[in-house]
Structure formats: structure tokens, C-alpha cells
Scaffold this motif. Structure first.
Motif: not given
Ligand code: ARG
Length: 558
Positions: A16-40
């Protein structure tokens, strides 16, 4: 499943946004399940993370596995529909039984693996033991990925040393002693001729003549050589039996004797041969490597000549798509040369030297010669004895003590070897590797046995179950680990790294043990209890399958 979902999230956003190399992390314990860092992306688009979050959220609309998404601290946090995912994963594990994690990436492809490959009339070294264990695990890993595997034991059964052996045997050999202790006796003979050669030059010439006669196929000499080979192999087979390792072929160096002329002719035809001080070589300057020595000045072929013949044979006979050589770090140059020579010949073999480090005892290179054992087999027997002591003191009524001790002792050695990245050196300390806690084989076998005993006392009723419990964090943490397994297998295959699996099952067993510390299994509510039983049964299935792949026997009792 979670990997597939991550992939889906990645594709949706990237497309959708024509980006690549999107990082997807396992979220830290107890919070969400998956996390995408947005700063970049905030930086890239000169906006704020929350603006990126709003954009990305649109791309993720309509993914049914996602329960909700949230913005938090510069991350897009994904909460999964846990109940459904948990059900799918456990279902996949239990219905596919030991097939969980099986993939088809290798379907239709053949890998030839060259491992163990000890030298006749010499002792089975710790290096050969490492090669055997790593090779066996890789065989299981590749099979799990759908590959056809041909396991080859490229025995070191040819070379000038056999000329020496024959002469030494004729002078001092004793058949009975050799039969009793083949390798020790043959080594003694070999040492003796090497020592006497120093003062008696005639012996050197005699040995050379003997090897020439052997290479020319002298019947009496061939018979002797065959006998040395059979006796040595008999001793090696005891080791393979202890380790429960099998090969498809024992074609060693000697097998290629009659295939060597062809190699030399081919090299000649392609104008790759040069004569250098009487020896025939292939110049490898263009690869920045020293020349490959194809023939000595007396016409004798060499280790690398036989390896060129072997690689052609494997390629033609087995239609190998990939060739793995599981051999120590010290042969790096040899395999670079082998690859270079075959490249020059116009092949482009997918050849990989799966190298590994040394085995150390108290920081020094382990060798059966310097230790208190003369045979490696005795070291393994000692491990089995020690395992037996530990087991019988914990569980004196255990049945099949000998069988269990063998599986624990051998498993401890295998796990100790495979738990670290293979190119590193490993420490060999029996007491440490036999501990029931920490990163050891016995710890893993014990975790599985613990689950077994709970399952034995409580019968699982699949019809009376409530899977909503799996949404709770302490369950779902482990469910996420279980979901990783197929991905772990692929990673281990891509990197030729059994350690990836060893680490994973250790983390899973730790996951189980910490879960077990928090959650009683045998609870009042039967729907909850059955959910617990199904859950631990799935964990056990994955631990056991991981162990099996590494070459370690899972146990029912210990
Ligand atoms: N026999 C050799 C050694 O002990 C290892 C052989 C490895 N395989 C090969 N195709 N070169 O060092």
C-alpha cells in the motif's frame, strides 16, 4: 501461522505504501502480540509516529486474525484473535502428529551429505564424532524440509599410509591381536614403521613400492587392505550403533580409484593441468588460492583428486542438487580448492563446507591420545555409566535402566555438541553435560518425561474442553513459541545449523517449566483441566520432535 500472519501484515503495508524492509517484532511480554516500530517511517515521511500509525492501520483493516491494533510509544501494536489462533496451532500439532513443522521447500531435490568419514586403521577422533552428530542432525533437518538425503560416509581408506601398513604388518603383525583390537593394533604398527623409518631408509622405499603394488591391484595386497578396512569398519560400526546413526553409502576414497583417470583426462582436456617440479597441479591463482595438487611426481593421486572424482560421481549417480561436507574448520582450504577446481571445470556445484570447531577439555584440544581414554567409545561408555548413576539415584525403580541410561548419556553428548553455533569450539565436560538443569540433553528429556507423567495420571477428553483459557498471557506466550517451530526448522536448514533447534527446544522447555510453576494442571473445572492437558501434550510433541531431529531419543520415563 504467526509467521504467515506477519508476512501478510508486511505485504499489506509494503504494497500500500511502497516501502520495503518493514520490521515486525514479537511484542514484549504481557502487552501486545506483534509490534511494528514506526519511527523510521515517521522520519522518512517527516511526520509523527502517530501519523504513520494512522496510515498503516488502514492497510491492516479486514485481517481476520487481528483482534485490535493500538498505538503505543512509537509502535503499532497488534493484538491477535488468540483463541482461534491457539486452536489452529494446537490442532496442527496434534493432528499432524510428528509431521508438525514438515515443509515442502526441498521436495524434488536431493542433498548428498558427507559426514563422519573417519580414517581406516586410525582412531575415530573427536572431530569425526562432531561430524557424525552434526551430519545426522542435518540429515533429519533436511528430510523434515522435504529433501531427499543421501548420507555418505567418505571413509579415508586410501593413500600412501596403506603401503606403510602393509609393510609393517608383514614385518611385525599379529592376526589375533588385530582381530581383538583392530584400531589400536593397526595404529601401533603404523607408529612403529614411522619410528623405524627414521633410522632405516629402506623401509620408506618398501612402503612406496607396496603402495604402488596396491594401486596396481595386487591381489594379495588388496586382500590385506580389505581386511584392515573390514576390521576398522567393524569397530566404527559399534560407535554408529551407540549413536544410532545410519548411512546410505560407505564408499570411501578407495572407491574412486578406477574413476581417477577420467578426472585427470577431463582436467587435461580443459587445459587446466600444469606440471610443477614433476607434480601435476591445477593453478588456482585466479581464486587467490594455492595450487591444487592432482598427482604427485610418482603418479600417485591425492585426497583432492579423489574428492573431485567423488563429487562427479555424486552429481551423476544421485543427481545431487546440493552437496554438504561436514568437516572441521581445519579443512577450509581443501574445500575452497575443491570448489575452485570444479568451477574451473565448468560445473557450478552448490557445494558447502559445513565447518565446525574443536572439542576442548579444560581449554585444550581434546584428543583420545592425551586423555585417560584411548578410545572415544570408552568416553561415551563412561557418559552412559554416569547417566545410569544419576538416574538410578533419582528413580531406583525405573525399568529398562540400561536403555534409558544409554539414551540419556548419548543424548547428553549430542546436545552438548549441537547447542552452540557449530563453527565454535565446544567444551567437553561430562559432569556439566549430564546435569538435569540448564541447557542440557537430560534437562530436555526430563521436561518431556515430566509432561508424560502428568498425562499418564490424567486422561485427556477432547470433547470436554474450553480453549478460551489459551487467551491468557501465560498460555499464549507458549503458544506463540509453538507456532515458531516450522519457521525454526527452515532457519536451521537454511543456515545448516542444528543449534537453532537446540536453542529453540530449550526455550520451549523453559517456557513449559515456567508455565507449570504458575498454573496447576489438574484443576477442578474439567473443561479447564482438559485445556491444560491438551496444551502440555502439544508442548511435549514439539520438544520430542525437536529432540528426535537432533538425534536424541525422547523418553517416557527416566
Ligand atoms: N577422512 C577425512 C579426515 O578424517 C575426512 C573426509 C571428509 N570428506 C571428504 N569428502 N573430504 O580428515
Amino acid at each position: 501461522m504467526i509467521e504467515a500472519l506477519k508476512q501478510k501484515i508486511r505485504e499489506k503495508i509494503e504494497n500500500k505504501y511502497l516501502v520495503d524492509g518493514l520490521v515486525i517484532e514479537e511484542a514484549k511480554k504481557g502487552s501486545a502480540d506483534i509490534a511494528v516500530p514506526l519511527f523510521q517511517y515517521a522520519k522518512l515521511w517527516k511526520g509523527s509516529p502517530i501519523q504513520v500509525f494512522n496510515k498503516f492501520s488502514i492497510a491492516l483493516e479486514g485481517i481476520s486474525e487481528i483482534e485490535k491494533i493500538e498505538f503505543s510509544n512509537g509502535f503499532l501494536n497488534v493484538y491477535l484473535v488468540r483463541k482461534k489462533l491457539a486452536e489452529d496451532i494446537l490442532n496442527d500439532i496434534l493432528t499432524r502428529d510428528f509431521n508438525y513443522g514438515q515443509s515442502s521447500v526441498g521436495n524434488g531435490k536431493t542433498v548428498v551429505m558427507d559426514y563422519s568419514s573417519p580414517n581406516i586403521a586410525k582412531s575415530f577422533s573427536v572431530g569425526h564424532l562432531r561430524s557424525t552428530m552434526i551430519g545426522n542432525a542435518l540429515k533429519n533437518i533436511y528430510k523434515k524440509c522435504g529433501y531427499e538425503v543421501v548420507a555418505v560416509n567418505h571413509l579415508g581408506d586410501w593413500g600412501t599410509q596403506f603401503g606403510k601398513m602393509i609393510v609393517a604388518y608383514q614385518l611385525w603383525g599379529n592376526d589375533q591381536d588385530i582381530r581383538k583390537n583392530p584400531i589400536i593394533e593397526l595404529q601401533k604398527l603404523y607408529k612403529r614403521i614411522n619410528d623405524e623409518e627414521k633410522v632405516n631408509e629402506e623401509l620408506t622405499q618398501k612402503a612406496r613400492d607396496a603402495f604402488r603394488k596396491l594401486e596396481q591391484g595386487d591381489l594379495e595386497y588388496i586382500k590385506l587392505w580389505q581386511w584392515f578396512r573390514d576390521e576398522s569398519l567393524r569397530e566404527f560400526m559399534e560407535m554408529y550403533e551407540l549413536l544410532d546413526v545410519q548411512f546410505d553409502s560407505f564408499n570411501g576414497e578407495a572407491f574412486y580409484n578406477d574413476k581417477m583417470d577420467r578426472v585427470v583426462d577431463m582436467l587435461e582436456e580443459k587445459e587446466l593441468l600444469k606440471v610443477d617440479e614433476g607434480a601435476t597441479i591445477v593453478d588456482l591463482t585466479s581464486f587467490d588460492l594455492p595450487p591444487a595438487l592432482i598427482k604427485k611426481s610418482d603418479g600417485a593421486t591425492l585426497y583432492i583428486t579423489r574428492d573431485v572424482a567423488a563429487i562427479l560421481y555424486r552429481y551423476e549417480t544421485y543427481h545431487a542438487d546440493k552437496l554438504l561436507y561436514i568437516v572441521g574448520n581445519e579443512q577450509q582450504l581443501h574445500f575452497k580448492q575443491l570448489k575452485a577446481v570444479t568451477d574451473l571445470m565448468g560445473y557450478n556445484f552448490d557445494l558447502e563446507h559445513v565447518n565446525f570447531g574443536l572439542v576442548l577439555v579444560d581449554g585444550k584440544k581434546m584428543s583420545t591420545r592425551s586423555g585417560k581414554f584411548t578410545r572415544l567409545e570408552d568416553v561415551i561408555t563412561q557418559a552412559i555409566k554416569d547417566a545410569k548413576e544419576a538416574i538410578t539415584s533419582k528413580n531406583p525403580d525405573l525399568k529398562n535402566q540400561d536403555d534409558v541410561s544409554r539414551k540419556v548419556g548419548v543424548g547428553a553428548i549430542i546436545f552438548n555438541d549441537l547447542k552452540n553455533e557449530r563453527h565454535l569450539d565446544v567444551d567437553f565436560n561430562l559432569a556439566n553435560m549430564l546435569k538435569f538443569e540448564g541447557m542440557t540433553g537430560p534437562y530436555l528429556q526430563y521436561s518431556s518425561v515430566r509432561i508424560e507423567s502428568i498425562l499418564k495420571e490424567n486422561e485427556l477428553d477432547m470433547k470436554d474442553i474450553d480453549t478460551s483459557y489459551y487467551q491468557e498471557d501465560h498460555y499464549f506466550e507458549v503458544i506463540k513459541q509453538l507456532a515458531q517451530f516450522p519457521h525454526i526448522i527452515l532457519k536451521a536448514q537454511e543456515q545448516n545449523a542444528p543449534s537453532v533447534i537446540a536453542r529453540y527446544i530449550t526455550a520451549l522447555a523453559q517456557g513449559f517449566n515456567s508455565f507449570y510453576g504458575k498454573q496447576r494442571i489438574n484443576v477442578e473445572n474439567s473443561k479447564h483441566k482438559n485445556a491444560n492437558l491438551l496444551f502440555i501434550k502439544s508442548i511435549q510433541a514439539v520438544i520430542n520432535e525437536g529432540l528426535r531431529i537432533l538425534g536424541i531419543s525422547p523418553l517416557k520415563e527416566m
